[in-house]
Scaffold this motif. Structure first.
Motif, PDB file in Angstrom:
ATOM      1  N   ASP A 114       0.822  -1.222   0.000  1.00 37.11           N
ATOM      2  CA  ASP A 114       0.000   0.000   0.000  1.00 37.11           C
ATOM      3  C   ASP A 114       0.854   1.270   0.000  1.00 37.11           C
ATOM      4  O   ASP A 114       0.527   2.258   0.667  1.00 37.11           O
ATOM      5  N   ILE A 115       1.934   1.267  -0.751  1.00 38.19           N
ATOM      6  CA  ILE A 115       2.772   2.456  -0.831  1.00 38.19           C
ATOM      7  C   ILE A 115       2.028   3.531  -1.607  1.00 38.19           C
ATOM      8  O   ILE A 115       1.218   3.243  -2.496  1.00 38.19           O
ATOM      9  N   GLU A 116       2.303   4.782  -1.283  1.00 41.04           N
ATOM     10  CA  GLU A 116       1.587   5.899  -1.901  1.00 41.04           C
ATOM     11  C   GLU A 116       2.512   6.893  -2.584  1.00 41.04           C
ATOM     12  O   GLU A 116       2.072   7.977  -2.970  1.00 41.04           O
ATOM     13  N   PHE A 117       3.767   6.572  -2.756  1.00 40.59           N
ATOM     14  CA  PHE A 117       4.695   7.484  -3.419  1.00 40.59           C
ATOM     15  C   PHE A 117       5.627   6.681  -4.321  1.00 40.59           C
ATOM     16  O   PHE A 117       5.786   5.458  -4.186  1.00 40.59           O
ATOM     17  N   GLY A 118       6.249   7.374  -5.225  1.00 39.58           N
ATOM     18  CA  GLY A 118       7.217   6.790  -6.137  1.00 39.58           C
ATOM     19  C   GLY A 118       8.217   7.851  -6.548  1.00 39.58           C
ATOM     20  O   GLY A 118       8.374   8.882  -5.887  1.00 39.58           O
ATOM     21  N   GLY A 119       8.901   7.632  -7.648  1.00 39.47           N
ATOM     22  CA  GLY A 119       9.826   8.621  -8.158  1.00 39.47           C
ATOM     23  C   GLY A 119      10.996   8.872  -7.228  1.00 39.47           C
ATOM     24  O   GLY A 119      11.633   7.942  -6.713  1.00 39.47           O
ATOM     25  N   ALA A 120      11.297  10.147  -6.979  1.00 40.17           N
ATOM     26  CA  ALA A 120      12.467  10.520  -6.183  1.00 40.17           C
ATOM     27  C   ALA A 120      12.344  10.061  -4.737  1.00 40.17           C
ATOM     28  O   ALA A 120      13.341   9.687  -4.111  1.00 40.17           O
ATOM     29  N   ALA A 121      11.121  10.093  -4.175  1.00 45.78           N
ATOM     30  CA  ALA A 121      10.950   9.637  -2.784  1.00 45.78           C
ATOM     31  C   ALA A 121      11.262   8.154  -2.649  1.00 45.78           C
ATOM     32  O   ALA A 121      11.887   7.725  -1.667  1.00 45.78           O
ATOM     33  N   LEU A 122      10.858   7.372  -3.621  1.00 46.68           N
ATOM     34  CA  LEU A 122      11.175   5.942  -3.585  1.00 46.68           C
ATOM     35  C   LEU A 122      12.671   5.711  -3.772  1.00 46.68           C
ATOM     36  O   LEU A 122      13.260   4.818  -3.135  1.00 46.68           O
ATOM     37  N   ASP A 123      13.300   6.504  -4.636  1.00 52.08           N
ATOM     38  CA  ASP A 123      14.751   6.390  -4.804  1.00 52.08           C
ATOM     39  C   ASP A 123      15.479   6.707  -3.503  1.00 52.08           C
ATOM     40  O   ASP A 123      16.477   6.053  -3.161  1.00 52.08           O
ATOM     41  N   GLU A 124      14.991   7.694  -2.766  1.00 52.17           N
ATOM     42  CA  GLU A 124      15.604   8.038  -1.483  1.00 52.17           C
ATOM     43  C   GLU A 124      15.503   6.873  -0.499  1.00 52.17           C
ATOM     44  O   GLU A 124      16.465   6.580   0.226  1.00 52.17           O
ATOM     45  N   LEU A 125      14.366   6.219  -0.480  1.00 52.67           N
ATOM     46  CA  LEU A 125      14.184   5.077   0.415  1.00 52.67           C
ATOM     47  C   LEU A 125      15.113   3.923   0.029  1.00 52.67           C
ATOM     48  O   LEU A 125      15.729   3.286   0.904  1.00 52.67           O
ATOM     49  N   LEU A 126      15.227   3.639  -1.255  1.00 50.60           N
ATOM     50  CA  LEU A 126      16.061   2.532  -1.696  1.00 50.60           C
ATOM     51  C   LEU A 126      17.545   2.838  -1.505  1.00 50.60           C
ATOM     52  O   LEU A 126      18.331   1.941  -1.142  1.00 50.60           O
ATOM     53  N   ASP A 127      17.959   4.081  -1.751  1.00 50.67           N
ATOM     54  CA  ASP A 127      19.371   4.432  -1.586  1.00 50.67           C
ATOM     55  C   ASP A 127      19.803   4.384  -0.124  1.00 50.67           C
ATOM     56  O   ASP A 127      20.977   4.120   0.169  1.00 50.67           O
ATOM     57  N   ALA A 128      18.874   4.660   0.788  1.00 52.39           N
ATOM     58  CA  ALA A 128      19.226   4.628   2.213  1.00 52.39           C
ATOM     59  C   ALA A 128      19.370   3.216   2.748  1.00 52.39           C
ATOM     60  O   ALA A 128      19.952   3.036   3.826  1.00 52.39           O
ATOM     61  N   THR A 129      18.878   2.217   2.044  1.00 53.17           N
ATOM     62  CA  THR A 129      18.920   0.816   2.502  1.00 53.17           C
ATOM     63  C   THR A 129      19.539  -0.054   1.416  1.00 53.17           C
ATOM     64  O   THR A 129      18.854  -0.851   0.768  1.00 53.17           O
ATOM     65  N   PRO A 130      20.838   0.061   1.193  1.00 47.78           N
ATOM     66  CA  PRO A 130      21.448  -0.706   0.090  1.00 47.78           C
ATOM     67  C   PRO A 130      21.488  -2.205   0.324  1.00 47.78           C
ATOM     68  O   PRO A 130      21.618  -2.975  -0.639  1.00 47.78           O
ATOM     69  N   GLU A 131      21.391  -2.665   1.569  1.00 50.76           N
ATOM     70  CA  GLU A 131      21.472  -4.091   1.870  1.00 50.76           C
ATOM     71  C   GLU A 131      20.100  -4.757   1.951  1.00 50.76           C
ATOM     72  O   GLU A 131      20.020  -5.920   2.325  1.00 50.76           O
TER      73      GLU A 131
END
Length: 842
Positions: A203-220
């Motif tokens: 049930d995520i409600e965002f994508g784009g740059a916000a999703l990139d920020e989330l993925l970059d903060a958790t590389p493992e």
């Protein structure tokens, strides 16, 4: 267990140290009606970033720099058993009542295997499907398959109404054991960078740059993300795989209906299911609801005859038995099937066949924007002790679906129920929910974590009721203000700060509409503290100054202290001087300091600008005194803020004082050159000693004469006249002047008069008069006969160019006769003027 002495294990009390309920005396007739002691305020102390935050629900939270001894160490990761408990709490609870049929995952095996393969390679994937496509059920199975892929296991998160920053905090608390600790941004990124887990984010409600920020903060971490098609897609550089989830085939839809209804479909029902499949695009949720419609139809066709014929305790069919027509039903019954329109929007028809408690629960859900209160709250809200079973009824009909750890109305159900009239009493239902939650959230046995679990329902009630808030009656409190007041501290203590922010904003608006200034000041203070925690110091300064202004209006001293401490912290972090609240109509400069402001009671006469003292004759005389200026060799003290740092009211007061000096000087000059009373006793100067400033003697600082004899004036050797008891200069018994023959002079320089000084020409003579209650005399062009009298005691020397002078210091040059003269000298300032201060007293 004795209800008057609760043990620490009851209602979650773990020896909290609270005072026990007092027992009434044994001989009291009302021993069973003893009132419990007031509950102490529940304060929570936690560490957030570099700050130590004390959540105080009474006077407002206090924030300070965290002392080194209070800072927590690096948190430890949870054990596998603790992770399993966290994962269980993240799932929605099983509804009470009969067990629901477990539906198989039809036509999803290929998608399931593909998702597991991508996650095993460390890739992140987004599963996109419309609401009601079975996306959540598929993610549950994928989570079970990936339980042993990552060192930190599987973490389940809900993205419903959550931002990327909030999801990072949720991930942190799912892996680390850090109670009452909310790390700062940099510290948080360091912790989540070390997490290696499979994150199931639905049930995520965002994508784009916000999703990139989330993925970059958790590389493992490897993410499997569930989203609807209307959510923004990941960016092209995110390397997130896309898996689209479509509808079922016709055979799969018929299979779901048969498993839901518990029997095989007739030919007519199978055709009806085919038409429904074409209209619903194969969404599994529609087939679950259609099966519920057929099950209700079977219950209506069976009636009471089936129970009479086969008995209540008839053996049920085995689970693996083939689907057949149930007992008591006849295929020839003429009860029609639901129409295709009713099957496409089945919520009103399904709700009409449910119990009263289930329908009441649906009305509360519509009032709360689709949120279903927890099953433990339903008996209190509905008014039925068995209302908790209503959640099971709704789940079996497909009217609700799990979202994180709670339930919401399924896709499309809210709109269907509103069209059917379930939203006619939204405000009444929301008010009932708000009253219940306001009591529940403030109960000492309810933990902040439980309040945070009901955050969406609480905030939904505030959203509905706040715009309609009105001032309450005498001695009452607005329900919306009370709910926000009790829920906001719990959200803060439970580290659900997005809900804390929304509750504070709703409470601020509700308090403003209700006219409750004290509550509005509390909410503004909390918003300022929250802004400090988030690093937004400009917003924090604005909120805190607004809160201080409101608390100053109601004289809330304790709240003002907390606000000023928080404001001082803002000034310390920003490197600026703390601001001070302005009074009404005053302009607040950019930088102000305490030394640039006047005291609350005005400026004292010894240090300030203007002070009014009543003279002995009853008139009001104004004393203008300036601050002591540094000596010639002392460099002036530079103000840190420059001219803008000075308060405007000080500049206005200085200008007014200068104008007052000029006006009063003119008035004294006119009065000194006019004389219309021949018998005025002030024309005859006595030999009383001079007046000097004194304190606490009832004479405005004037020394009383001793034995009627004058005293010398110090170094100059001159004597001045003292005013009499009536405030005027009385005459001496001896009309002759003292030895030396000099008469009082108006010469401010103190030089010797011409000749022997026995008398001067009438055109140069005048008498200095003290203020009197009579109207001021008009100036005469020529002296009166009495002024030209040869009496030496009634004539003084006057020059047309002589005017009273002022001095910028508190003690100006003395106006006296020469040292060789022993005659009394009268200053031009009038009665009560101290010797040697002619320029500073008017």
């Amino acid at each position: 267990m004795d209800p008057n002495n609760r043990g620490p294990e009851e209602y979650g009390h773990d020896g909290d140290g609270g005072s026990p309920r007092p027992r009434p005396p044994r001989d009291s007739l009302t021993s069973d009606f003893g009132q419990p002691a007031p509950v102490l305020a529940r304060t929570v102390q936690l560490v957030t970033g570099d700050y130590l935050l004390t959540v105080n629900p009474v006077d407002g939270s206090e924030i300070e720099i965290c002392p080194p001894g209070e800072r927590p160490g690096r948190p430890e990761k949870l054990t596998p058993a603790e992770r399993a408990e966290v994962a269980r709490a993240a799932k929605a609870p099983v509804p009470p009542g009969p067990a629901l049929p477990v539906l198989p995952l039809l036509e999803r095996q290929d998608d399931r295997e593909r998702l597991v393969r991508l996650l095993a390679r460390g890739r992140s994937v987004r599963l996109t499907g419309p609401a009601g496509s079975g996306r959540t059920a598929l993610l549950d199975l994928v989570a079970e398959d990936c339980s042993d892929l990552a060192p930190d296991g599987v973490v389940r998160l809900s993205g419903f109404h959550r931002t990327a920053d909030e999801l990072l905090h949720d991930l942190f608390y799912s892996v680390y054991n850090a109670p009452l600790h909310r790390p700062g941004r940099d510290e948080l990124l360091g912790y989540v960078r070390d997490i290696g887990a499979v994150v199931v984010l639905d049930d995520i409600e965002f994508g784009g740059a916000a999703l990139d920020e989330l993925l970059d903060a958790t590389p493992e971490c490897a993410f499997v993300i569930g989203a609807t098609p209307d959510v923004p897609a990941p960016s092209a550089d995110s390397a997130v795989e896309e898996v689209f989830l479509g509808g079922l085939q016709r055979a799969g839809g018929v299979d779901i209906i048969e498993r839901t209804v518990g029997r095989a479909l007739t030919e007519e029902e199978a055709n009806w299911a085919g038409d429904l499949w074409f209209e619903s695009e194969g969404l599994p949720l529609r087939f679950v609801q259609a099966g519920a419609l057929l099950r209700q139809r079977d219950q209506q066709r069976a009636g009471a005859g089936a129970v009479d014929e086969f008995g209540v305790f008839a053996d049920a069919l085995p689970v693996d038995a083939p689907f057949e027509t149930p007992f008591g039903l006849d295929e020839s019954d003429d009860l029609p099937l639901p129409s295709l329109g009713e099957a496409a929007a089945p919520a009103p028809l399904l709700a009409s066949r449910l119990s009263d408690s289930a329908r009441a629960t649906l009305r509360f859900a519509v009032a709360l924007g689709g949120e279903i209160p927890h099953q433990a709250h339903l008996p209190a809200l509905v008014g039925d002790t068995h209302a908790d079973a209503a959640l099971g009824e709704l789940a079996s009909c497909g009217l609700v679906s799990p979202v994180g750890s709670r339930y919401r109305l399924a896709a499309g159900v809210l709109q269907q129920l509103e069209a059917a009239g379930y939203g006619d009493d939204i405000e009444a239902r929301a008010l009932t929910a708000a009253q219940h939650y306001a009591w529940w959230a403030g109960h000492p046995s309810v933990t902040p974590e439980r309040v945070c679990a009901e955050a969406d329902a609480l905030l939904a009630a505030l959203t509905v009721l706040v715009p309609a808030t009105t001032p309450p009656g005498e001695g009452e409190e607005a329900v919306t203000v009370q709910l926000a007041r009790t829920a906001a501290p719990a959200f803060a203590a439970g580290l659900h700060w997005s809900a804390w922010d929304r509750a504070l904003r709703s409470g601020t608006e509700a308090a403003r509409l209700a006219g409750e200034v004290a509550e509005q000041a509390y909410f503004q203070h909390e918003l300022g503290v929250l802004a400090i925690c988030g690093g937004d110091f400009e917003r924090a300064r604005t909120e805190l100054e607004t809160s201080l202004g409101l608390r100053g209006a109601i004289s809330d001293k304790r709240g003002t202290v907390a606000g000023r401490r928080a404001l001082a912290l803002v000034a310390d972090r920003t490197g600026t001087a703390p601001g001070f609240m302005a009074t009404a109509g005053e302009e607040v400069p950019d930088a102000r300091y305490e030394e640039s402001q006047s005291p609350p009671g005005g400026v004292p006469a010894a240090f300030g600008a203007v002070a009014a003292l009543p003279p002995p004759t009853g008139e009001t005389s104004t004393i203008v005194v300036n601050r002591a200026t540094p000596g010639p060799g002392t460099p002036p003290k530079a103000h840190r803020a420059g001219i803008r740092g000075l308060a405007r009211r000080n500049l206005v007061a200085a200008g007014a004082g200068a104008l007052l000096v000029a006006v009063l000087g003119t008035v004294v000059t006119l009065g000194a050159t006019s004389n219309n009373d021949a018998n005025n006793p002030s024309d005859k100067v006595g030999v009383n000693p001079s007046a000097s400033q004194g304190v606490d003697d009832g004479s405005l600082g004037a020394d009383t004469p001793k034995n009627g004899k004058g005293t010398g004036s110090g170094d100059t050797g001159t004597a001045t006249s003292r005013p009499g008891p009536d405030g005027t200069y009385g005459t001496s018994d001896d009309p002759t002047p003292p030895a030396g023959g000099n008469t009082p002079s108006d010469n401010p320089s103190g030089t010797k008069g011409s000749g022997s000084g026995s008398s001067t020409s009438p055109s140069h003579s005048a008498t200095s008069r003290p203020p009197s209650s009579s109207p001021p005399p008009t100036r005469s062009a020529s002296p009166s006969p009495s002024q030209s009298s040869p009496s030496p005691s009634a004539s003084t020397s006057e020059s047309p160019t002589d005017t009273p002078t002022t001095s910028n210091s508190a003690s100006g040059p003395a106006s006296s006769a020469p040292a060789s003269s022993s005659a009394p000298a009268v200053t031009s300032s009038g009665a009560g003027t101290p010797s040697g201060s002619a320029g500073s007293v008017i």
